[in-house]
Write an enzyme that holds these catalytic residues in place. Structure first.
Site, PDB file in Angstrom:
ATOM      1  N   ARG A  58     -26.373 -25.044  -0.018  1.00 53.62           N
ATOM      2  CA  ARG A  58     -27.266 -23.886  -0.188  1.00 53.62           C
ATOM      3  C   ARG A  58     -27.740 -23.326   1.154  1.00 53.62           C
ATOM      4  O   ARG A  58     -28.145 -22.174   1.259  1.00 53.62           O
ATOM      5  CB  ARG A  58     -28.479 -24.265  -1.046  1.00 53.62           C
ATOM      6  CG  ARG A  58     -29.173 -23.060  -1.690  1.00 53.62           C
ATOM      7  CD  ARG A  58     -30.397 -23.423  -2.521  1.00 53.62           C
ATOM      8  NE  ARG A  58     -30.259 -24.655  -3.258  1.00 53.62           N
ATOM      9  CZ  ARG A  58     -31.177 -25.609  -3.255  1.00 53.62           C
ATOM     10  NH1 ARG A  58     -32.259 -25.493  -2.510  1.00 53.62           N
ATOM     11  NH2 ARG A  58     -31.013 -26.702  -3.977  1.00 53.62           N
ATOM     12  N   ASP A 183     -33.354   0.114   2.670  1.00 52.74           N
ATOM     13  CA  ASP A 183     -32.021  -0.099   2.084  1.00 52.74           C
ATOM     14  C   ASP A 183     -31.036   0.721   2.914  1.00 52.74           C
ATOM     15  O   ASP A 183     -30.999   1.940   2.813  1.00 52.74           O
ATOM     16  CB  ASP A 183     -31.999   0.347   0.616  1.00 52.74           C
ATOM     17  CG  ASP A 183     -30.650   0.044  -0.044  1.00 52.74           C
ATOM     18  OD1 ASP A 183     -30.628  -0.121  -1.276  1.00 52.74           O
ATOM     19  OD2 ASP A 183     -29.618  -0.012   0.667  1.00 52.74           O
ATOM     20  N   LYS A 208     -20.418  -2.785  -0.623  1.00 56.79           N
ATOM     21  CA  LYS A 208     -19.846  -1.467  -0.313  1.00 56.79           C
ATOM     22  C   LYS A 208     -18.962  -1.526   0.923  1.00 56.79           C
ATOM     23  O   LYS A 208     -17.900  -2.111   0.893  1.00 56.79           O
ATOM     24  CB  LYS A 208     -20.971  -0.437  -0.168  1.00 56.79           C
ATOM     25  CG  LYS A 208     -22.062  -0.528  -1.234  1.00 56.79           C
ATOM     26  CD  LYS A 208     -21.563  -0.390  -2.645  1.00 56.79           C
ATOM     27  CE  LYS A 208     -22.651  -0.691  -3.642  1.00 56.79           C
ATOM     28  NZ  LYS A 208     -22.208  -0.794  -5.032  1.00 56.79           N
TER      29      LYS A 208
HETATM   30  C1  LIG Z   1     -28.090   2.069  -2.090  1.00 54.35           C
HETATM   31  C2  LIG Z   1     -27.722   0.873  -2.933  1.00 54.35           C
HETATM   32  N1  LIG Z   1     -28.432  -0.263  -2.786  1.00 54.35           N
HETATM   33  C3  LIG Z   1     -28.154  -1.345  -3.543  1.00 54.35           C
HETATM   34  C4  LIG Z   1     -27.122  -1.333  -4.461  1.00 54.35           C
HETATM   35  C5  LIG Z   1     -26.858  -2.557  -5.289  1.00 54.35           C
HETATM   36  O1  LIG Z   1     -25.794  -3.282  -4.749  1.00 54.35           O
HETATM   37  P1  LIG Z   1     -24.984  -4.298  -5.681  1.00 54.35           P
HETATM   38  O2  LIG Z   1     -24.149  -3.435  -6.592  1.00 54.35           O
HETATM   39  O3  LIG Z   1     -24.168  -5.118  -4.726  1.00 54.35           O
HETATM   40  O4  LIG Z   1     -26.009  -5.115  -6.405  1.00 54.35           O
HETATM   41  C6  LIG Z   1     -26.356  -0.188  -4.622  1.00 54.35           C
HETATM   42  C7  LIG Z   1     -25.247  -0.195  -5.648  1.00 54.35           C
HETATM   43  N2  LIG Z   1     -24.516   0.989  -5.685  1.00 54.35           N
HETATM   44  N3  LIG Z   1     -23.955   1.303  -6.859  1.00 54.35           N
HETATM   45  C8  LIG Z   1     -24.010   2.587  -7.259  1.00 54.35           C
HETATM   46  O5  LIG Z   1     -24.601   3.428  -6.669  1.00 54.35           O
HETATM   47  C9  LIG Z   1     -23.293   2.920  -8.553  1.00 54.35           C
HETATM   48  N4  LIG Z   1     -24.299   3.201  -9.519  1.00 54.35           N
HETATM   49  C10 LIG Z   1     -25.034   2.187 -10.019  1.00 54.35           C
HETATM   50  O6  LIG Z   1     -24.884   1.030  -9.671  1.00 54.35           O
HETATM   51  C11 LIG Z   1     -26.062   2.592 -11.021  1.00 54.35           C
HETATM   52  C12 LIG Z   1     -26.693   3.796 -10.860  1.00 54.35           C
HETATM   53  C13 LIG Z   1     -27.660   4.170 -11.756  1.00 54.35           C
HETATM   54  C14 LIG Z   1     -27.988   3.336 -12.816  1.00 54.35           C
HETATM   55  C15 LIG Z   1     -27.369   2.107 -12.969  1.00 54.35           C
HETATM   56  C16 LIG Z   1     -26.390   1.744 -12.062  1.00 54.35           C
HETATM   57  N5  LIG Z   1     -25.726   0.511 -12.226  1.00 54.35           N
HETATM   58  O7  LIG Z   1     -24.476   0.489 -12.307  1.00 54.35           O
HETATM   59  O8  LIG Z   1     -26.401  -0.528 -12.291  1.00 54.35           O
HETATM   60  C17 LIG Z   1     -26.656   0.942  -3.851  1.00 54.35           C
HETATM   61  O9  LIG Z   1     -25.973   2.104  -3.995  1.00 54.35           O
END
Ligand SMILES: Cc1ncc(COP(=O)(O)O)c(CNNC(=O)CNC(=O)c2ccccc2[N+](=O)[O-])c1O
Length: 389
Positions: A58, A183, A208
């Site tokens: 961990r 973020d 991403k």
């Molecule tokens: C700025 C930012 N910050 C954190 C995260 C989350 O990352 P993770 O997907 O690795 O947990 C993300 C994830 N990005 N994903 C997206 O933008 C695609 N859309 C979504 O995930 C989304 C948007 C609106 C409502 C619900 C969702 N969803 O899929 O959960 C992000 O864009």
């Protein structure tokens, strides 16, 4: 450090011989149990068990340490905590510093699941949230309460892409002894480094651009010297860890991130310029375009842009949007971005996604421009817009 110097850093960071054993990449060191040959060896390891020492799975292994070092250098912080996804990095970082009775300020353009976490989890823990307009700048001081502990930023904002005046807001936050968390999934450390602008903790969904191939979920949080000891220990106590295989793949993605981002940026600007002149498009929400709120802050603070941007239609209804989405061939619908593939999402309005800022425009279509040929992507959009009514 400028982005061009970062190119070299992305190739060389996290490659100590202790991690690579003489080859280019780190070994994939999978572990739960670390074994010790003597009590003195175990005691010695226990002394520095939180600081890149093999102690227990961990706490991480040399594969994790290599990635943590590379991302700490990328963001310019004191240390990097790893999480199973970006949402975990956000939620667990907030939980590491908040207690019942605290109040936090969250930008109204925050990624929706972050909003849900605040409204559905933090509220249940007695932690209250106020959402603030993204362009408020130094007037954020009007929102600060006696029990406010954290100012949370996300710049550009999700979907509508507003860029915040971070230095002005961070100055007010620190004058009121608030902790600042940003973020930085869009800025990715290459194009924007929040800690250089006074932010205390920078978070990314490594899912991403860091991973860059849509095949790993991971979150990272980089803290400055003041907050790193607490973030490191509290992320451990909250049981946040990732696999050595995912750490290896994230580090592998990091090596080509600069090259990939150059192509994403170039193609996205070409596609956005084509959309800008289209008769059905009201305006472009790309940070590098003047029509994007906060464009002046992007020019001042960012070293570049990437494949993610939105555009706003003059008119539209759900039927037209659905037909447009269904007709696209190269742009796939999917909830993520930052990989080599082009993606599309659409929102008829921002209802339910915003509580402090209205949306007096038409439907928003968000694109992630992947590594395909820009002409092919433009042709795909052209044929899909031709049937839009
Ligand atoms: C700025 C930012 N910050 C954190 C995260 C989350 O990352 P993770 O997907 O690795 O947990 C993300 C994830 N990005 N994903 C997206 O933008 C695609 N859309 C979504 O995930 C989304 C948007 C609106 C409502 C619900 C969702 N969803 O899929 O959960 C992000 O864009």
């Amino acid at each position: 450090m400028s982005s061009k110097n970062k190119n070299t850093q992305l190739v060389s960071s996290g490659r100590k011989k202790a991690y690579t054993h003489g080859v280019v990449n780190p070994v994939v060191q999978r572990a739960s149990t670390i074994v010790f040959d003597s009590v003195s060896e175990l005691k010695e390891a226990a002394k520095t068990r939180g600081d890149k020492t093999l102690f227990y799975g961990r706490r991480g292994t040399t594969t994790h340490f290599a990635l943590q070092e590379a991302i700490t250098e990328l963001e310019g912080g004191e240390g990097c905590a790893l999480y199973p996804c970006g949402a975990a990095a956000i939620s667990q970082t907030l939980l590491s510093f908040l207690k019942s009775g605290d109040h936090i300020l969250i930008v109204d353009t925050v990624y929706e699941p972050t909003r849900d976490f605040c409204d559905k989890i933090l509220a249940g823990l007695g932690i209250t949230t106020t959402y603030y307009p993204p362009m408020i700048g130094a007037d954020i001081k009007e929102y600060i309460q006696d029990n406010t502990k954290v100012l949370f930023l996300e710049s550009p904002g999700s979907i509508t892409m507003e860029i915040q005046d971070v230095p002005a807001m961070v100055q007010v936050a620190h004058e009121h002894q608030l902790m600042t968390i940003l973020d930085n999934t869009y800025g990715n450390g290459l194009h924007y480094r929040p800690l250089e602008h006074g932010v205390d903790i920078s978070i990314q969904a490594a899912t991403k651009y860091i991973v860059g191939h849509s095949d790993v979920m991971m979150g990272v949080a980089v803290a400055n010297k003041k907050y790193w000891p607490t973030l490191r220990e509290h992320s451990y106590l909250l049981g946040q860890c990732t696999s050595a295989d995912d750490a290896y793949l994230a580090l592998r993605g990091l090596r080509t991130m600069a090259v990939r981002l150059n192509q994403h940026e170039k193609a996205a600007i070409e596609v956005a310029k084509w959309l800008e002149q289209h008769e059905l498009v009201d305006h472009i929400r790309h940070p590098a375009f003047e029509t994007c709120p906060g464009h002046e802050f992007f020019k001042r603070d960012f070293d570049g842009s990437n494949g993610l941007f939105s555009f706003v239609m003059k008119t539209g209804n759900q039927k037209a949007i659905d037909a447009f989405l269904d007709s696209l061939q190269h742009f796939k619908m999917g909830f993520s971005w930052g990989g080599f593939e082009s993606l599309v999402t659409a929102n008829l309005s921002m209802k339910g996604l915003r509580s402090q800022t209205g949306w007096e425009h038409g439907p928003v279509i968000r694109l992630h421009i992947g590594l395909e040929n820009a002409e092919d992507l433009i042709a795909d959009l052209q044929q899909a817009l031709a049937i839009y009514e």
